[in-house]
Design an enzyme around this catalytic site. Structure first.
Site, mmCIF file in Angstrom:
data_model
loop_
_atom_site.group_PDB
_atom_site.id
_atom_site.type_symbol
_atom_site.label_atom_id
_atom_site.label_comp_id
_atom_site.label_asym_id
_atom_site.label_seq_id
_atom_site.Cartn_x
_atom_site.Cartn_y
_atom_site.Cartn_z
ATOM 1 N N GLN A 1 -23.577 -0.136 3.722
ATOM 2 C CA GLN A 1 -22.343 -1.003 3.721
ATOM 3 C C GLN A 1 -21.734 -0.379 4.447
ATOM 4 O OE1 GLN A 1 -21.113 -3.798 2.945
ATOM 5 N NE2 GLN A 1 -19.048 -3.894 3.899
ATOM 6 N N LYS B 1 -21.954 -10.338 -2.068
ATOM 7 C CA LYS B 1 -22.918 -9.666 -1.063
ATOM 8 C C LYS B 1 -23.760 -10.463 -2.482
ATOM 9 C CE LYS B 1 -22.025 -8.360 3.262
ATOM 10 N NZ LYS B 1 -22.039 -6.571 3.537
ATOM 11 N N ASP C 1 -29.704 -5.541 7.760
ATOM 12 C CA ASP C 1 -28.114 -5.855 8.868
ATOM 13 C C ASP C 1 -28.999 -6.160 10.023
ATOM 14 O OD1 ASP C 1 -25.856 -5.964 7.823
ATOM 15 O OD2 ASP C 1 -25.728 -3.948 6.361
HETATM 16 N N1 GUN Z 1 -18.944 -3.380 7.079
HETATM 17 C C1 GUN Z 1 -18.949 -4.553 7.680
HETATM 18 N N2 GUN Z 1 -19.459 -5.046 7.859
HETATM 19 C C2 GUN Z 1 -20.665 -5.323 8.044
HETATM 20 C C3 GUN Z 1 -21.784 -5.687 7.798
HETATM 21 O O1 GUN Z 1 -21.891 -6.464 8.333
HETATM 22 N N3 GUN Z 1 -23.205 -4.753 7.178
HETATM 23 C C4 GUN Z 1 -22.740 -3.508 7.098
HETATM 24 N N4 GUN Z 1 -23.982 -3.116 6.863
HETATM 25 N N5 GUN Z 1 -21.348 -3.459 6.636
HETATM 26 C C5 GUN Z 1 -20.640 -4.037 7.581
#
Ligand code: GUN
Length: 297
Positions: A110, A66, A133
């Site tokens: 995350q 990311k 998100d």
């Molecule tokens: N953990 C697994 N997929 C995601 C996601 O799309 N966003 C976040 N913040 N954590 C995750």
């Protein structure tokens, strides 16, 4: 249902590959232009706070991907990494501080959080306008209400792939396997909003194959390696595999058994290179949109 020629190597007619990497490149190019325009007009740099609590090797890989994408499109990222963990009150305090910081436009918390942290409470503590998100209850509620504002990245990426390849959704028999807050539930809502007939399957579904065999569009986010085999795929279906699992052999596989499913599907996303790159691209798109809204652009 799908534009483009089907690839037929050898005897078996293989499905068209829905190339998430290529679609993600296109999204990222648009975001890059959008970020440059924001910088020109406001002087501000769209900025993403990256919060990781706990020592999760796979989360570290996701975050690195990311941050790399952010740098490529000109989005700044600021790290708040707590490998040793953080108490729930400390985490809530950090999120409140980031909410109040006008130089931060998006907050990526995350997941998963370590045991002992309350995920729901932490997500709800993020300011909805910085929730890139789209997991905040308000943003999920707006999606349910039919006025989506920030859409969770993975389901948004699935829709982007389907639209890129011209998959007809109106009236389509769609089956979503998996009912997570991150993927299954929001994806079902997005498909419903586009007039698909949506069935949701999950771990307590009695006869999974009976449902998947009806699906013209089969989206699988079960979190279980290769749980969908070719025998469970309807002839001519479009198959979207959201899963990513590492087998003991080290091989990366999805929630769909690719080789057998590709013999029956009309089109299918590969793993890796399908939905995965789209999640990252849509996070960048959501961050740009959040920055635009906060800067009044
Ligand atoms: N953990 C697994 N997929 C995601 C996601 O799309 N966003 C976040 N913040 N954590 C995750």
């Amino acid at each position: 249902m799908v534009r483009g020629d089907l690839l037929c190597p050898g005897e078996e007619c293989m499905a068209q590959i829905l190339d998430g990497k290529a679609v993600a490149r296109k999204v990222l190019a648009d975001v890059k232009a959008g970020v440059a325009a924001v910088k020109d007009r406001s002087g501000a740099t769209p900025t993403l706070a990256v919060v990781l609590v706990g020592d999760f090797p796979s989360s570290k890989i996701y975050i690195a991907n990311k941050k790399k994408a952010a740098a490529e499109v000109g989005i700044a990222s600021r790290d708040f990494l707590y490998a040793e963990g953080l108490s729930q009150p400390e985490l809530l305090g950090l999120l409140r501080q980031l909410n109040a910081d006008p130089a931060i436009h998006g907050i990526l918390l995350q997941l998963p959080l370590p045991s002992g942290c309350d995920e729901g409470e932490a997500i709800a503590a993020i300011a909805p306008e910085k929730d890139v998100d789209g997991f905040h209850p308000m943003n999920l509620g707006l999606l349910l209400a039919g006025t989506p504002t920030v859409v969770p990245c993975t389901p948004a990426g699935v829709m982007e792939i389907l639209d890129h390849y011209g998959v007809e959704l109106k009236g389509a028999e769609a089956v979503v396997v998996g009912r997570s807050r991150i993927v299954g539930k929001p994806l079902a809502q997005l498909l419903l909003a586009r007039h698909a007939t949506v069935t949701m399957c999950h771990t307590r579904t009695r006869d999974l194959a009976a449902h998947t065999l009806r699906a013209e569009l089969l989206c699988v986010a079960a979190g279980r390696p290769q749980v969908i085999t070719g025998a469970m795929v309807r002839e001519g279906a479009v198959v979207v595999d959201v899963g990513i699992n590492r087998l003991e052999s080290g091989r990366l596989v999805g929630d769909v058994e690719f080789e057998s499913a590709a013999k029956r599907a009309r089109a299918i996303t590969p793993v890796p290179g399908g939905v995965g790159p789209m999640t990252v691209a849509m996070l960048m798109k959501n961050t740009l949109q959040a920055a635009r809204r906060q800067l009044g652009l």
